[in-house]
Design a protein around this motif. Structure first.
Motif, PDB file in Angstrom:
ATOM      1  N   ILE A   1       0.850  -1.200   0.000  1.00 62.55           N
ATOM      2  CA  ILE A   1       0.000   0.000   0.000  1.00 62.55           C
ATOM      3  C   ILE A   1       0.879   1.241   0.000  1.00 62.55           C
ATOM      4  O   ILE A   1       0.675   2.173  -0.786  1.00 62.55           O
ATOM      5  N   ALA A   2       1.873   1.272   0.888  1.00 60.37           N
ATOM      6  CA  ALA A   2       2.763   2.437   0.976  1.00 60.37           C
ATOM      7  C   ALA A   2       3.552   2.629  -0.318  1.00 60.37           C
ATOM      8  O   ALA A   2       3.669   3.751  -0.824  1.00 60.37           O
ATOM      9  N   ALA A   3       4.078   1.537  -0.875  1.00 60.88           N
ATOM     10  CA  ALA A   3       4.860   1.634  -2.113  1.00 60.88           C
ATOM     11  C   ALA A   3       4.010   2.170  -3.263  1.00 60.88           C
ATOM     12  O   ALA A   3       4.479   2.990  -4.068  1.00 60.88           O
ATOM     13  N   GLU A   4       2.762   1.729  -3.337  1.00 55.01           N
ATOM     14  CA  GLU A   4       1.879   2.235  -4.387  1.00 55.01           C
ATOM     15  C   GLU A   4       1.588   3.719  -4.195  1.00 55.01           C
ATOM     16  O   GLU A   4       1.531   4.477  -5.172  1.00 55.01           O
ATOM     17  N   MET A   5       1.415   4.152  -2.952  1.00 54.44           N
ATOM     18  CA  MET A   5       1.209   5.583  -2.688  1.00 54.44           C
ATOM     19  C   MET A   5       2.429   6.389  -3.115  1.00 54.44           C
ATOM     20  O   MET A   5       2.298   7.450  -3.734  1.00 54.44           O
ATOM     21  N   ILE A   6       3.601   5.881  -2.773  1.00 53.16           N
ATOM     22  CA  ILE A   6       4.852   6.567  -3.136  1.00 53.16           C
ATOM     23  C   ILE A   6       4.952   6.682  -4.648  1.00 53.16           C
ATOM     24  O   ILE A   6       5.234   7.753  -5.183  1.00 53.16           O
ATOM     25  N   ARG A   7       4.720   5.577  -5.339  1.00 49.64           N
ATOM     26  CA  ARG A   7       4.799   5.574  -6.801  1.00 49.64           C
ATOM     27  C   ARG A   7       3.763   6.504  -7.410  1.00 49.64           C
ATOM     28  O   ARG A   7       4.068   7.334  -8.265  1.00 49.64           O
ATOM     29  N   ASP A   8       2.509   6.404  -6.934  1.00 45.79           N
ATOM     30  CA  ASP A   8       1.427   7.214  -7.488  1.00 45.79           C
ATOM     31  C   ASP A   8       1.651   8.707  -7.267  1.00 45.79           C
ATOM     32  O   ASP A   8       1.243   9.520  -8.098  1.00 45.79           O
ATOM     33  N   ARG A   9       2.274   9.058  -6.158  1.00 43.33           N
ATOM     34  CA  ARG A   9       2.520  10.472  -5.848  1.00 43.33           C
ATOM     35  C   ARG A   9       3.832  10.974  -6.451  1.00 43.33           C
ATOM     36  O   ARG A   9       4.160  12.152  -6.324  1.00 43.33           O
ATOM     37  N   GLY A  10       4.607  10.086  -7.044  1.00 38.58           N
ATOM     38  CA  GLY A  10       5.875  10.473  -7.646  1.00 38.58           C
ATOM     39  C   GLY A  10       6.921  10.885  -6.625  1.00 38.58           C
ATOM     40  O   GLY A  10       7.805  11.688  -6.921  1.00 38.58           O
ATOM     41  N   LEU A  11       6.849  10.308  -5.442  1.00 37.45           N
ATOM     42  CA  LEU A  11       7.788  10.654  -4.384  1.00 37.45           C
ATOM     43  C   LEU A  11       9.067   9.843  -4.506  1.00 37.45           C
ATOM     44  O   LEU A  11       9.056   8.712  -5.006  1.00 37.45           O
ATOM     45  N   VAL A  12      10.155  10.407  -4.060  1.00 37.20           N
ATOM     46  CA  VAL A  12      11.443   9.722  -4.006  1.00 37.20           C
ATOM     47  C   VAL A  12      11.588   9.238  -2.567  1.00 37.20           C
ATOM     48  O   VAL A  12      11.917  10.010  -1.667  1.00 37.20           O
ATOM     49  N   MET A  13      11.304   7.949  -2.361  1.00 39.04           N
ATOM     50  CA  MET A  13      11.148   7.482  -0.984  1.00 39.04           C
ATOM     51  C   MET A  13      11.337   5.974  -0.912  1.00 39.04           C
ATOM     52  O   MET A  13      11.109   5.263  -1.893  1.00 39.04           O
ATOM     53  N   ALA A  14      11.717   5.520   0.274  1.00 40.64           N
ATOM     54  CA  ALA A  14      11.772   4.093   0.567  1.00 40.64           C
ATOM     55  C   ALA A  14      10.788   3.797   1.694  1.00 40.64           C
ATOM     56  O   ALA A  14      10.488   4.670   2.513  1.00 40.64           O
TER      57      ALA A  14
ATOM     58  N   ALA B   1      12.444   0.549  -2.420  1.00 43.07           N
ATOM     59  CA  ALA B   1      13.021   1.872  -2.686  1.00 43.07           C
ATOM     60  C   ALA B   1      12.518   2.294  -4.056  1.00 43.07           C
ATOM     61  O   ALA B   1      12.629   1.531  -5.017  1.00 43.07           O
ATOM     62  N   LEU B   2      11.957   3.502  -4.122  1.00 38.82           N
ATOM     63  CA  LEU B   2      11.293   3.910  -5.347  1.00 38.82           C
ATOM     64  C   LEU B   2      11.783   5.260  -5.859  1.00 38.82           C
ATOM     65  O   LEU B   2      12.136   6.148  -5.086  1.00 38.82           O
ATOM     66  N   ASN B   3      11.754   5.383  -7.171  1.00 35.42           N
ATOM     67  CA  ASN B   3      11.973   6.648  -7.877  1.00 35.42           C
ATOM     68  C   ASN B   3      13.344   7.254  -7.638  1.00 35.42           C
ATOM     69  O   ASN B   3      13.493   8.466  -7.580  1.00 35.42           O
ATOM     70  N   GLY B   4      14.365   6.402  -7.474  1.00 38.24           N
ATOM     71  CA  GLY B   4      15.732   6.886  -7.377  1.00 38.24           C
ATOM     72  C   GLY B   4      16.150   7.361  -6.003  1.00 38.24           C
ATOM     73  O   GLY B   4      17.075   8.165  -5.879  1.00 38.24           O
ATOM     74  N   VAL B   5      15.499   6.867  -4.950  1.00 37.60           N
ATOM     75  CA  VAL B   5      15.881   7.256  -3.598  1.00 37.60           C
ATOM     76  C   VAL B   5      17.340   6.859  -3.357  1.00 37.60           C
ATOM     77  O   VAL B   5      17.818   5.856  -3.868  1.00 37.60           O
ATOM     78  N   SER B   6      18.062   7.668  -2.580  1.00 41.86           N
ATOM     79  CA  SER B   6      19.495   7.446  -2.376  1.00 41.86           C
ATOM     80  C   SER B   6      19.759   6.293  -1.414  1.00 41.86           C
ATOM     81  O   SER B   6      18.905   5.910  -0.606  1.00 41.86           O
TER      82      SER B   6
ATOM     83  N   SER C   1      11.157   7.039   4.258  1.00 39.08           N
ATOM     84  CA  SER C   1      12.203   8.052   4.284  1.00 39.08           C
ATOM     85  C   SER C   1      12.585   8.428   2.862  1.00 39.08           C
ATOM     86  O   SER C   1      12.501   7.600   1.954  1.00 39.08           O
ATOM     87  N   GLY C   2      12.985   9.670   2.701  1.00 39.19           N
ATOM     88  CA  GLY C   2      13.448  10.159   1.400  1.00 39.19           C
ATOM     89  C   GLY C   2      12.973  11.557   1.084  1.00 39.19           C
ATOM     90  O   GLY C   2      13.621  12.306   0.366  1.00 39.19           O
ATOM     91  N   GLU C   3      11.825  11.924   1.623  1.00 39.92           N
ATOM     92  CA  GLU C   3      11.247  13.253   1.426  1.00 39.92           C
ATOM     93  C   GLU C   3      11.379  14.021   2.756  1.00 39.92           C
ATOM     94  O   GLU C   3      11.869  13.463   3.742  1.00 39.92           O
ATOM     95  N   PRO C   4      10.939  15.280   2.825  1.00 37.02           N
ATOM     96  CA  PRO C   4      10.914  15.953   4.124  1.00 37.02           C
ATOM     97  C   PRO C   4      10.151  15.086   5.134  1.00 37.02           C
ATOM     98  O   PRO C   4       9.192  14.396   4.769  1.00 37.02           O
ATOM     99  N   ASP C   5      10.578  15.113   6.378  1.00 35.87           N
ATOM    100  CA  ASP C   5      10.056  14.138   7.337  1.00 35.87           C
ATOM    101  C   ASP C   5       8.552  14.216   7.557  1.00 35.87           C
ATOM    102  O   ASP C   5       7.925  13.208   7.878  1.00 35.87           O
ATOM    103  N   VAL C   6       7.942  15.371   7.358  1.00 34.18           N
ATOM    104  CA  VAL C   6       6.487  15.439   7.506  1.00 34.18           C
ATOM    105  C   VAL C   6       5.779  14.702   6.362  1.00 34.18           C
ATOM    106  O   VAL C   6       4.702  14.137   6.557  1.00 34.18           O
ATOM    107  N   ILE C   7       6.390  14.685   5.184  1.00 34.45           N
ATOM    108  CA  ILE C   7       5.859  13.912   4.058  1.00 34.45           C
ATOM    109  C   ILE C   7       6.071  12.424   4.338  1.00 34.45           C
ATOM    110  O   ILE C   7       5.175  11.609   4.104  1.00 34.45           O
ATOM    111  N   ASP C   8       7.251  12.080   4.852  1.00 37.02           N
ATOM    112  CA  ASP C   8       7.501  10.686   5.224  1.00 37.02           C
ATOM    113  C   ASP C   8       6.421  10.205   6.195  1.00 37.02           C
ATOM    114  O   ASP C   8       5.843   9.126   6.023  1.00 37.02           O
ATOM    115  N   HIS C   9       6.141  11.006   7.215  1.00 36.32           N
ATOM    116  CA  HIS C   9       5.114  10.632   8.195  1.00 36.32           C
ATOM    117  C   HIS C   9       3.743  10.530   7.535  1.00 36.32           C
ATOM    118  O   HIS C   9       3.006   9.571   7.780  1.00 36.32           O
TER     119      HIS C   9
END
Length: 157
Positions: free
Chosen positions: A37-50, A64-69, A136-144
């Motif tokens: 569910i979380a991975a699909e949200m990350i992908r759908d929102r275009g976030l760089v996040m794990a 890990a999605l969209n080139g997260v470091s 993790s990967g975006e500003p922490d409030v987005i991560d939360h």
């Protein structure tokens, strides 16, 4: 995204989330479902996040999605450790520390192993903390926001 566009979380808005992930059971199949569910949200929102789900000390889901470091792995571990140690979302830990004018180090926690940054949410079964979901990967409030939104969708299913 500008800081003005970031979500705002206060202690008062975070505390009700403590009751969200009190489940009757949570196993590896549940971890897969929640992580997906979380991975699909990350992908759908275009976030760089794990996203990572840990049950006990065992990583049972990680994506890990969209080139997260690569350094995101350490952030995932440190945030998860914080949520496990304090038994509350890592962003709530951060907000409480800010309100008190303290740091994790003031409480004897080594910042090499703990991070007071949003993104980790504890999962309880019968009042026992059994797992965490961490992003993790975006500003922490987005991560939360992503971790808690995924948790809410998982609970609603």
């Amino acid at each position: 995204m500008t800081d003005d566009a970031l979500p705002v979380f206060t202690i008062e808005s975070l505390e009700p989330q403590l009751a969200l992930l009190r489940l009757r059971s949570f196993d590896q199949d549940d971890a897969y479902a929640l992580g997906t569910i979380a991975a699909e949200m990350i992908r759908d929102r275009g976030l760089v996040m794990a996203v990572q789900i840990v049950i006990g000390e065992h990583v049972v889901y990680k994506a890990a999605l969209n080139g997260v470091s690569g350094d995101t792995a350490d952030w995932l571990r440190r945030k998860s450790n914080t949520a496990k140690r304090r038994g509350e979302p890592s962003l709530l830990v951060r907000r409480r520390l800010e309100a008190e004018g303290h740091t994790l180090a003031d409480g004897g926690l080594d910042e090499a192993d703990f991070a007071a940054h949003g993104g980790a949410v504890p999962i309880f079964v019968d009042d026992e903390l059994v797992a965490t979901i961490t992003t993790s990967g975006e500003p922490d409030v987005i991560d939360h926001e992503v971790a808690i939104a995924a948790a809410m969708e998982f609970v609603a299913r």
